[in-house]
Design a protein around this motif. Sequence first.
Motif, PDB file in Angstrom:
ATOM      1  N   GLY A 186       6.775   2.958   6.987  1.00 33.92           N
ATOM      2  CA  GLY A 186       5.463   2.315   6.959  1.00 33.92           C
ATOM      3  C   GLY A 186       5.548   0.820   7.191  1.00 33.92           C
ATOM      4  N   VAL A 187       6.557   0.185   6.609  1.00 33.10           N
ATOM      5  CA  VAL A 187       6.741  -1.260   6.812  1.00 33.10           C
ATOM      6  C   VAL A 187       7.105  -1.545   8.268  1.00 33.10           C
ATOM      7  CG1 VAL A 187       8.193  -3.239   6.202  1.00 33.10           C
ATOM      8  CG2 VAL A 187       7.315  -1.765   4.413  1.00 33.10           C
ATOM      9  N   VAL A 188       7.980  -0.726   8.848  1.00 35.93           N
ATOM     10  CA  VAL A 188       8.341  -0.898  10.259  1.00 35.93           C
ATOM     11  C   VAL A 188       7.117  -0.678  11.141  1.00 35.93           C
ATOM     12  CG1 VAL A 188       9.709   0.076  12.158  1.00 35.93           C
ATOM     13  CG2 VAL A 188      10.767  -0.353   9.945  1.00 35.93           C
ATOM     14  N   ASN A 189       6.310   0.335  10.819  1.00 34.22           N
ATOM     15  CA  ASN A 189       5.082   0.580  11.576  1.00 34.22           C
ATOM     16  C   ASN A 189       4.129  -0.609  11.444  1.00 34.22           C
ATOM     17  OD1 ASN A 189       3.154   2.150  13.105  1.00 34.22           O
ATOM     18  ND2 ASN A 189       2.077   2.462  11.174  1.00 34.22           N
ATOM     19  N   GLY A 190       3.996  -1.148  10.246  1.00 33.53           N
ATOM     20  CA  GLY A 190       3.125  -2.305  10.044  1.00 33.53           C
ATOM     21  C   GLY A 190       3.596  -3.515  10.828  1.00 33.53           C
ATOM     22  N   PHE A 191       4.897  -3.795  10.767  1.00 34.79           N
ATOM     23  CA  PHE A 191       5.444  -4.926  11.513  1.00 34.79           C
ATOM     24  C   PHE A 191       5.250  -4.734  13.008  1.00 34.79           C
ATOM     25  CE2 PHE A 191       8.924  -6.769  13.968  1.00 34.79           C
ATOM     26  CZ  PHE A 191       8.747  -8.116  13.667  1.00 34.79           C
ATOM     27  N   ALA A 192       5.547  -3.532  13.505  1.00 34.51           N
ATOM     28  CA  ALA A 192       5.440  -3.265  14.938  1.00 34.51           C
ATOM     29  C   ALA A 192       3.989  -3.336  15.415  1.00 34.51           C
ATOM     30  CB  ALA A 192       6.028  -1.895  15.261  1.00 34.51           C
ATOM     31  N   THR A 193       3.075  -2.824  14.614  1.00 37.41           N
ATOM     32  CA  THR A 193       1.652  -2.895  14.969  1.00 37.41           C
ATOM     33  C   THR A 193       1.199  -4.338  15.048  1.00 37.41           C
ATOM     34  OG1 THR A 193       1.246  -0.756  13.927  1.00 37.41           O
ATOM     35  CG2 THR A 193      -0.662  -2.170  14.284  1.00 37.41           C
ATOM     36  N   ALA A 194       1.595  -5.143  14.061  1.00 37.88           N
ATOM     37  CA  ALA A 194       1.224  -6.555  14.059  1.00 37.88           C
ATOM     38  C   ALA A 194       1.882  -7.304  15.208  1.00 37.88           C
ATOM     39  CB  ALA A 194       1.603  -7.180  12.724  1.00 37.88           C
ATOM     40  N   ALA A 195       3.119  -6.939  15.540  1.00 40.26           N
ATOM     41  CA  ALA A 195       3.788  -7.565  16.682  1.00 40.26           C
ATOM     42  C   ALA A 195       3.064  -7.212  17.984  1.00 40.26           C
ATOM     43  CB  ALA A 195       5.247  -7.124  16.747  1.00 40.26           C
ATOM     44  N   GLY A 196       2.597  -5.959  18.096  1.00 38.57           N
ATOM     45  CA  GLY A 196       1.818  -5.558  19.264  1.00 38.57           C
ATOM     46  C   GLY A 196       0.510  -6.320  19.361  1.00 38.57           C
ATOM     47  N   PHE A 197      -0.142  -6.537  18.212  1.00 41.57           N
ATOM     48  CA  PHE A 197      -1.357  -7.350  18.181  1.00 41.57           C
ATOM     49  C   PHE A 197      -1.058  -8.764  18.663  1.00 41.57           C
ATOM     50  CE2 PHE A 197      -4.040 -10.448  16.022  1.00 41.57           C
ATOM     51  CZ  PHE A 197      -5.311  -9.972  16.287  1.00 41.57           C
ATOM     52  N   THR A 198       0.049  -9.321  18.195  1.00 39.14           N
ATOM     53  CA  THR A 198       0.426 -10.680  18.564  1.00 39.14           C
ATOM     54  C   THR A 198       0.730 -10.781  20.055  1.00 39.14           C
ATOM     55  OG1 THR A 198       1.308 -11.034  16.351  1.00 39.14           O
ATOM     56  CG2 THR A 198       2.037 -12.562  18.059  1.00 39.14           C
ATOM     57  N   ILE A 199       1.450  -9.810  20.581  1.00 39.47           N
ATOM     58  CA  ILE A 199       1.744  -9.799  22.018  1.00 39.47           C
ATOM     59  C   ILE A 199       0.447  -9.780  22.820  1.00 39.47           C
ATOM     60  CG2 ILE A 199       2.681  -8.362  23.893  1.00 39.47           C
ATOM     61  CD1 ILE A 199       4.867  -7.477  21.852  1.00 39.47           C
ATOM     62  N   ALA A 200      -0.470  -8.901  22.437  1.00 35.50           N
ATOM     63  CA  ALA A 200      -1.729  -8.758  23.180  1.00 35.50           C
ATOM     64  C   ALA A 200      -2.586 -10.020  23.097  1.00 35.50           C
ATOM     65  CB  ALA A 200      -2.511  -7.556  22.653  1.00 35.50           C
ATOM     66  N   ILE A 201      -2.697 -10.621  21.908  1.00 33.88           N
ATOM     67  CA  ILE A 201      -3.568 -11.794  21.766  1.00 33.88           C
ATOM     68  C   ILE A 201      -2.976 -13.013  22.481  1.00 33.88           C
ATOM     69  CG2 ILE A 201      -2.712 -12.669  19.546  1.00 33.88           C
ATOM     70  CD1 ILE A 201      -5.639 -13.184  18.772  1.00 33.88           C
ATOM     71  N   ILE A 202      -1.658 -13.138  22.498  1.00 37.74           N
ATOM     72  CA  ILE A 202      -1.036 -14.262  23.208  1.00 37.74           C
ATOM     73  C   ILE A 202      -1.175 -14.093  24.722  1.00 37.74           C
ATOM     74  CG2 ILE A 202       1.191 -15.352  23.726  1.00 37.74           C
ATOM     75  CD1 ILE A 202       1.855 -15.088  20.750  1.00 37.74           C
ATOM     76  N   ILE A 203      -1.009 -12.870  25.213  1.00 38.14           N
ATOM     77  CA  ILE A 203      -1.201 -12.628  26.650  1.00 38.14           C
ATOM     78  C   ILE A 203      -2.643 -12.942  27.045  1.00 38.14           C
ATOM     79  CG2 ILE A 203      -1.307 -10.832  28.431  1.00 38.14           C
ATOM     80  CD1 ILE A 203       1.117  -9.520  27.076  1.00 38.14           C
ATOM     81  N   SER A 206       0.832  -1.212   0.000  1.00 37.77           N
ATOM     82  CA  SER A 206       0.000   0.000   0.000  1.00 37.77           C
ATOM     83  C   SER A 206       0.867   1.262   0.000  1.00 37.77           C
ATOM     84  CB  SER A 206      -0.969  -0.002   1.182  1.00 37.77           C
ATOM     85  OG  SER A 206      -0.280  -0.023   2.406  1.00 37.77           O
ATOM     86  N   GLY A 207       2.028   1.215   0.655  1.00 33.07           N
ATOM     87  CA  GLY A 207       2.939   2.363   0.627  1.00 33.07           C
ATOM     88  C   GLY A 207       3.469   2.644  -0.760  1.00 33.07           C
ATOM     89  N   VAL A 208       3.831   1.584  -1.480  1.00 35.38           N
ATOM     90  CA  VAL A 208       4.323   1.738  -2.855  1.00 35.38           C
ATOM     91  C   VAL A 208       3.215   2.279  -3.756  1.00 35.38           C
ATOM     92  CG1 VAL A 208       5.106   0.448  -4.887  1.00 35.38           C
ATOM     93  CG2 VAL A 208       6.154   0.025  -2.658  1.00 35.38           C
ATOM     94  N   ILE A 209       2.009   1.713  -3.636  1.00 33.82           N
ATOM     95  CA  ILE A 209       0.890   2.171  -4.479  1.00 33.82           C
ATOM     96  C   ILE A 209       0.544   3.627  -4.166  1.00 33.82           C
ATOM     97  CG2 ILE A 209      -1.592   1.886  -4.887  1.00 33.82           C
ATOM     98  CD1 ILE A 209      -1.123  -1.128  -4.767  1.00 33.82           C
ATOM     99  N   TYR A 210       0.529   3.975  -2.882  1.00 33.07           N
ATOM    100  CA  TYR A 210       0.195   5.354  -2.520  1.00 33.07           C
ATOM    101  C   TYR A 210       1.239   6.327  -3.066  1.00 33.07           C
ATOM    102  CZ  TYR A 210      -1.189   9.412   0.191  1.00 33.07           C
ATOM    103  OH  TYR A 210      -1.606  10.674   0.560  1.00 33.07           O
ATOM    104  N   GLN A 211       2.511   5.991  -2.882  1.00 28.47           N
ATOM    105  CA  GLN A 211       3.577   6.916  -3.270  1.00 28.47           C
ATOM    106  C   GLN A 211       3.777   7.003  -4.786  1.00 28.47           C
ATOM    107  OE1 GLN A 211       7.155   6.308  -1.059  1.00 28.47           O
ATOM    108  NE2 GLN A 211       8.290   7.877  -2.152  1.00 28.47           N
ATOM    109  N   PHE A 212       3.635   5.880  -5.480  1.00 31.79           N
ATOM    110  CA  PHE A 212       3.975   5.868  -6.908  1.00 31.79           C
ATOM    111  C   PHE A 212       2.771   5.861  -7.850  1.00 31.79           C
ATOM    112  CE2 PHE A 212       7.798   3.993  -4.919  1.00 31.79           C
ATOM    113  CZ  PHE A 212       8.694   4.970  -5.286  1.00 31.79           C
TER     114      PHE A 212
END
Length: 194
Positions: free
Chosen positions: A136-153, A59-65
Amino acid sequence: MEQVKDLLIILISSSLVSNVVLSQFLGLCPFLGVSKKTNTAAGMGVAVIFVITLASAVSGVIYQFVLQPLSITYLQTIVFILVIAALVQFVEMFLKKFMPPLYKALGVYLPLITTNCAVLGVALTNVQKKYGILSGVVNGFATAAGFTIAIIILSGIREKIEYNKIPEPFKGMPIVLLTAGLMAIAFCGFSGLL
């Protein structure tokens, strides 16, 4: 060095401080529905990490280009929804053909990610905060990692709750919502981190 610092701040902020589930309240359906067992929660978390990270990049590539040069950024939501749906379908077909064991392990979780509003939320957040493709990719990865942390807890807590005596009015979803609320309060402690 400055860019590494910024990426680290995005990583910590998106995964812990502004947790997508516990502070933004996005992705609650899979968070509450798939958190009964830790192994299914972990499978969902891995699938979410993969899809959100990939969706952030595409989505970042499509938005930017595409969207910005053509001055059609007003179509971003529709385009992002189509990108996410198509991406999940391509990933599902790829895994089914080339990695059948992984496809069977993920099962129904992969199609469920298409309807996870956290995926669209990340794409829109990347645009709103004017992140470049890497950020954006780092934000996406970090957001998904936060989701994973929360759902596993939550899944770990839910597995332990089954062995406790709970008053009748709190059995089932009320105790899960109460637990999620307490988790959200606990994650507020990370707000002083940055």
